[in-house]
Design a protein around this motif. Sequence first.
Motif, PDB file in Angstrom:
ATOM      1  N   SER A 118       8.201  14.976   0.652  1.00 53.33           N
ATOM      2  CA  SER A 118       8.911  15.829  -0.292  1.00 53.33           C
ATOM      3  C   SER A 118      10.420  15.623  -0.180  1.00 53.33           C
ATOM      4  CB  SER A 118       8.565  17.296  -0.047  1.00 53.33           C
ATOM      5  OG  SER A 118       8.778  17.638   1.303  1.00 53.33           O
ATOM      6  N   ASP A 119      10.902  15.352   1.030  1.00 50.46           N
ATOM      7  CA  ASP A 119      12.344  15.184   1.249  1.00 50.46           C
ATOM      8  C   ASP A 119      12.771  13.723   1.236  1.00 50.46           C
ATOM      9  OD1 ASP A 119      12.516  17.890   1.467  1.00 50.46           O
ATOM     10  OD2 ASP A 119      12.913  17.943   3.607  1.00 50.46           O
ATOM     11  N   ASP A 179       1.003  20.231   0.243  1.00 49.90           N
ATOM     12  CA  ASP A 179       1.062  20.704   1.634  1.00 49.90           C
ATOM     13  C   ASP A 179      -0.342  20.833   2.232  1.00 49.90           C
ATOM     14  OD1 ASP A 179       3.832  20.982   2.288  1.00 49.90           O
ATOM     15  OD2 ASP A 179       3.936  22.626   0.858  1.00 49.90           O
ATOM     16  N   ASP A 234       5.170  23.241  10.450  1.00 45.83           N
ATOM     17  CA  ASP A 234       4.420  22.095   9.931  1.00 45.83           C
ATOM     18  C   ASP A 234       4.278  22.268   8.422  1.00 45.83           C
ATOM     19  OD1 ASP A 234       2.546  19.859   9.728  1.00 45.83           O
ATOM     20  OD2 ASP A 234       2.172  20.169  11.858  1.00 45.83           O
ATOM     21  N   ASP A 235       3.498  21.410   7.760  1.00 44.52           N
ATOM     22  CA  ASP A 235       3.322  21.562   6.316  1.00 44.52           C
ATOM     23  C   ASP A 235       2.598  22.858   5.979  1.00 44.52           C
ATOM     24  OD1 ASP A 235       4.340  18.989   5.066  1.00 44.52           O
ATOM     25  OD2 ASP A 235       3.050  18.222   6.645  1.00 44.52           O
ATOM     26  N   CYS A 236       1.689  23.261   6.842  1.00 45.46           N
ATOM     27  CA  CYS A 236       0.979  24.528   6.689  1.00 45.46           C
ATOM     28  C   CYS A 236       0.896  25.213   8.048  1.00 45.46           C
ATOM     29  CB  CYS A 236      -0.465  24.313   6.216  1.00 45.46           C
ATOM     30  SG  CYS A 236      -0.659  23.687   4.537  1.00 45.46           S
ATOM     31  N   TYR A 245      16.783  15.440   1.372  1.00 46.16           N
ATOM     32  CA  TYR A 245      17.316  16.498   0.530  1.00 46.16           C
ATOM     33  C   TYR A 245      18.063  17.524   1.379  1.00 46.16           C
ATOM     34  CZ  TYR A 245      17.078  20.270  -2.917  1.00 46.16           C
ATOM     35  OH  TYR A 245      17.363  21.280  -3.780  1.00 46.16           O
ATOM     36  N   HIS A 278      10.298  13.755  10.853  1.00 53.10           N
ATOM     37  CA  HIS A 278       9.675  15.004  11.320  1.00 53.10           C
ATOM     38  C   HIS A 278       8.462  14.712  12.203  1.00 53.10           C
ATOM     39  CE1 HIS A 278      12.256  17.636   9.074  1.00 53.10           C
ATOM     40  NE2 HIS A 278      11.923  17.091   7.919  1.00 53.10           N
ATOM     41  N   TYR A 323       5.553  13.234  -3.206  1.00 53.57           N
ATOM     42  CA  TYR A 323       4.341  13.908  -2.735  1.00 53.57           C
ATOM     43  C   TYR A 323       3.201  12.958  -2.412  1.00 53.57           C
ATOM     44  CZ  TYR A 323       7.188  17.842  -3.727  1.00 53.57           C
ATOM     45  OH  TYR A 323       8.233  18.705  -3.717  1.00 53.57           O
ATOM     46  N   ALA A 331      -1.390  17.397   3.124  1.00 53.23           N
ATOM     47  CA  ALA A 331      -0.699  16.939   4.336  1.00 53.23           C
ATOM     48  C   ALA A 331      -1.357  17.453   5.607  1.00 53.23           C
ATOM     49  CB  ALA A 331       0.762  17.378   4.293  1.00 53.23           C
ATOM     50  N   MET A 332      -2.128  18.538   5.505  1.00 57.86           N
ATOM     51  CA  MET A 332      -2.852  19.061   6.677  1.00 57.86           C
ATOM     52  C   MET A 332      -4.306  18.609   6.685  1.00 57.86           C
ATOM     53  SD  MET A 332      -0.437  20.718   8.194  1.00 57.86           S
ATOM     54  CE  MET A 332      -1.159  21.659   9.550  1.00 57.86           C
ATOM     55  N   LEU A 386      -1.776  27.051  10.561  1.00 58.59           N
ATOM     56  CA  LEU A 386      -3.224  26.958  10.771  1.00 58.59           C
ATOM     57  C   LEU A 386      -3.707  28.272  11.377  1.00 58.59           C
ATOM     58  CD1 LEU A 386      -3.510  23.322  12.170  1.00 58.59           C
ATOM     59  CD2 LEU A 386      -4.123  24.126   9.874  1.00 58.59           C
ATOM     60  N   ALA A 422       0.117  13.670   9.996  1.00 59.50           N
ATOM     61  CA  ALA A 422       0.425  13.449   8.579  1.00 59.50           C
ATOM     62  C   ALA A 422       1.500  14.415   8.117  1.00 59.50           C
ATOM     63  CB  ALA A 422      -0.836  13.630   7.722  1.00 59.50           C
ATOM     64  N   ILE A 423       2.175  14.028   7.031  1.00 61.28           N
ATOM     65  CA  ILE A 423       3.179  14.878   6.373  1.00 61.28           C
ATOM     66  C   ILE A 423       3.215  14.460   4.912  1.00 61.28           C
ATOM     67  CG2 ILE A 423       5.150  13.307   6.755  1.00 61.28           C
ATOM     68  CD1 ILE A 423       6.818  15.835   7.480  1.00 61.28           C
ATOM     69  N   ASP A 424       3.593  15.370   4.030  1.00 64.54           N
ATOM     70  CA  ASP A 424       3.776  14.921   2.644  1.00 64.54           C
ATOM     71  C   ASP A 424       5.249  14.602   2.410  1.00 64.54           C
ATOM     72  OD1 ASP A 424       4.612  17.602   2.587  1.00 64.54           O
ATOM     73  OD2 ASP A 424       4.078  17.822   0.478  1.00 64.54           O
ATOM     74  N   LEU A 455      -1.394  27.610  14.683  1.00 67.17           N
ATOM     75  CA  LEU A 455      -0.143  26.870  14.515  1.00 67.17           C
ATOM     76  C   LEU A 455       0.728  27.663  13.553  1.00 67.17           C
ATOM     77  CD1 LEU A 455       1.420  24.156  15.008  1.00 67.17           C
ATOM     78  CD2 LEU A 455       0.302  23.284  12.955  1.00 67.17           C
ATOM     79  N   ARG A 506      -1.906  17.709  12.047  1.00 70.06           N
ATOM     80  CA  ARG A 506      -0.605  18.249  12.384  1.00 70.06           C
ATOM     81  C   ARG A 506       0.425  17.126  12.479  1.00 70.06           C
ATOM     82  NH1 ARG A 506      -2.057  22.779  16.776  1.00 70.06           N
ATOM     83  NH2 ARG A 506       0.070  22.284  17.399  1.00 70.06           N
ATOM     84  N   ARG A 507       1.695  17.512  12.620  1.00 69.50           N
ATOM     85  CA  ARG A 507       2.744  16.489  12.764  1.00 69.50           C
ATOM     86  C   ARG A 507       2.859  15.980  14.192  1.00 69.50           C
ATOM     87  NH1 ARG A 507       7.599  19.489   9.438  1.00 69.50           N
ATOM     88  NH2 ARG A 507       6.486  19.558   7.448  1.00 69.50           N
ATOM     89  N   ASP A 508       2.318  16.728  15.120  1.00 71.09           N
ATOM     90  CA  ASP A 508       2.606  16.446  16.532  1.00 71.09           C
ATOM     91  C   ASP A 508       1.507  15.646  17.240  1.00 71.09           C
ATOM     92  OD1 ASP A 508       0.643  18.360  16.688  1.00 71.09           O
ATOM     93  OD2 ASP A 508       1.845  19.836  17.777  1.00 71.09           O
ATOM     94  N   MET A 568       5.502  23.327   5.345  1.00 67.66           N
ATOM     95  CA  MET A 568       5.813  23.641   3.954  1.00 67.66           C
ATOM     96  C   MET A 568       6.558  22.454   3.325  1.00 67.66           C
ATOM     97  SD  MET A 568       4.814  26.844   4.213  1.00 67.66           S
ATOM     98  CE  MET A 568       4.128  27.425   5.755  1.00 67.66           C
ATOM     99  N   ALA A 569       6.371  22.200   2.064  1.00 62.47           N
ATOM    100  CA  ALA A 569       7.170  21.186   1.382  1.00 62.47           C
ATOM    101  C   ALA A 569       8.624  21.645   1.424  1.00 62.47           C
ATOM    102  CB  ALA A 569       6.728  21.014  -0.062  1.00 62.47           C
ATOM    103  N   GLY A 570       9.537  20.692   1.481  1.00 63.54           N
ATOM    104  CA  GLY A 570      10.919  21.090   1.675  1.00 63.54           C
ATOM    105  C   GLY A 570      11.091  21.616   3.086  1.00 63.54           C
ATOM    106  N   VAL A 571      10.595  20.829   4.053  1.00 66.69           N
ATOM    107  CA  VAL A 571      10.512  21.293   5.429  1.00 66.69           C
ATOM    108  C   VAL A 571      11.865  21.603   6.015  1.00 66.69           C
ATOM    109  CG1 VAL A 571       8.365  20.206   5.985  1.00 66.69           C
ATOM    110  CG2 VAL A 571      10.474  18.898   6.134  1.00 66.69           C
ATOM    111  N   ASP A 581      11.024  12.494   6.255  1.00 62.26           N
ATOM    112  CA  ASP A 581       9.747  13.133   6.578  1.00 62.26           C
ATOM    113  C   ASP A 581       9.040  12.434   7.745  1.00 62.26           C
ATOM    114  OD1 ASP A 581       9.840  15.311   4.788  1.00 62.26           O
ATOM    115  OD2 ASP A 581       9.369  13.986   3.113  1.00 62.26           O
TER     116      ASP A 581
END
Lengths: 316, 316
Positions: free
Chosen positions: B211-212, B75, A29-31, B313, B220, B261, B78-79, A33, B207-209, A25, B143-145, A1-4, B217
């Motif tokens: 936002s912070d 978001d 994460d941002d979303c 943030y 993360h 973003y 980002a996925m 799955l 990937a990540i967007d 998932l 994903r982020r991982d 999610m934004a504002g993770v 980010d």
Amino acid sequence: MAGVGEFDIIRDYFAGAPTGESVLLGIGDDCALLQPPAGSVLATSVDTLVAGRHFPEGTDAAKVASRSLRVNLSDLAAMGAAPLWFTLALTLPSADRKWLRGFSHGLLETAREYGISLVGGDTTAGPLSITVQVTGHAAKPLRRDGASVGDAVYVSGPLGAAAAALPVVERKRKVDAELQQAAEAAFYWPEPQLQLAQSIAPLATAAIDISDGLLADLGHICRASGVSATVDLESLPVAALARELAGESARELAATGGDDYQLCFTVPAAQVPELEQLNSGAVRIGTLVDAAGEPQVLTRWRGQSWSPKESGYQHF
Amino acid sequence: MAGVGEFDIIRDYFAGAPTGESVLLGIGDDCALLQPPAGSVLATSVDTLVAGRHFPEGTDAAKVASRSLRVNLSDLAAMGAAPLWFTLALTLPSADRKWLRGFSHGLLETAREYGISLVGGDTTAGPLSITVQVTGHAAKPLRRDGASVGDAVYVSGPLGAAAAALPVVERKRKVDAELQQAAEAAFYWPEPQLQLAQSIAPLATAAIDISDGLLADLGHICRASGVSATVDLESLPVAALARELAGESARELAATGGDDYQLCFTVPAAQVPELEQLNSGAVRIGTLVDAAGEPQVLTRWRGQSWSPKESGYQHF
């Protein structure tokens, strides 16, 4: 999610969340799955509860959590859908640990009871409000617009308890501890009619959950389907708690009070015997008739036409 | 949705909402009914914007609407997901017609631009806040991982504009009309990087967007993937508006400011030539290295190790 960072803060409180096989998932994460069951139709609904409006300020967090998920699960029941996953958007004045523990306990207990997975969320600072969005899947979705003239009208169970409980819940009326507890259970632990919905879905033509009051909600089916309904108030199943708390007024509360989250649904006359064989506990309260261009709910009480003093919840 | 009367009130304002072929039933029943593309993985995210916290009280409704949908679409980007549908939970002090007209205009304009369908919602009375939940589908979810040592680190475009714009948007700083407009565009009309995400998804590992803030980010990704990152501040693409508004501080804002973003993503060294051939506008800013048990972002500026005064943030 934004504002993770936001959900990170309270992620620990929701770590014990149950996870179904459709969740690839979850939180973090941002979303999320998600892999829906093959070929399924998804049903989704969102509801917000605001402190001071949908529940009194200072209400125990576990109660608020229970109610916020249950009223959403009721929307899945109203579509004949089975629960898959949900998200939580939580706005709260501060990251109060005690409150969060209570809230997560109430939320996850309810999630486990109904087999639904928490897959994501957002937490923001601000005046307390809770937004829950549920998603389920429906083999045969029950819409509001499928009813026809001649269909029988049913409700899934007793009505009026939540409306009768409201003054007690809001502490405007004092009762003994046992009644207080029963009133809070009716208001904060309504039972979404998911199992009954699954059993009646193959027979039903339309359904809605009773959140605004039976007559108002049946009115939605009538307008969407272009039919009118005749309802006999004497046939309404009135909750024992409503009788105990409201006496003579219990029947009116059953007709017009909200928040019970029973279902109202319609079944073609030819399917009525099969429905009755289910022994679902549902009670027939009326019949659909020709709307003659003006869909409405025609209510009778002791042989006389009857109108409620007020019908349904006013949102603004 | 439960409390069906609620969305009825403003349904008219959203009547022109675009509807994709995955939407079997939109606004107006207990649930929306949705048919996801066959075999697809769904990506879903929810975000809440609160008046006075995420945007100033009294902000033009169309701007708030635009931002609330765009940050959610980011978001999905980002996925590596393409938009399908979204819901809106709107809490507002009163059913103010002028405000609702502006809000629905801004929301539906953005929905049309990105081809996403509004399928349901809830409206409640209370302090102004907007919760949007988007759902998309991803052929190859990012994903982020998934990042590894040796991967190149990219950002999708210029950074720092939104952070530099914030004092202007909050009316804490006065500028001429042209700069004011540019600042508001950067803050309220951020561009979710959906197209770029689709093009880089086959090559990217994570990937990540942003936002912070970039460093927060990217951190993360590092923690989720168990790697560290080296970033050279001189390589950061700094937004022209950030330079104009913040001068010498623009580079620091590009490193630590939120709300742009843009995407931050990682690509294996072997795929770098193919990525560069896309001419996506993405800029390489660093490399992933062994975390030695402590994932972190190691930043250098003019050959020296560099630490931001603040990073990311704070949500509470």
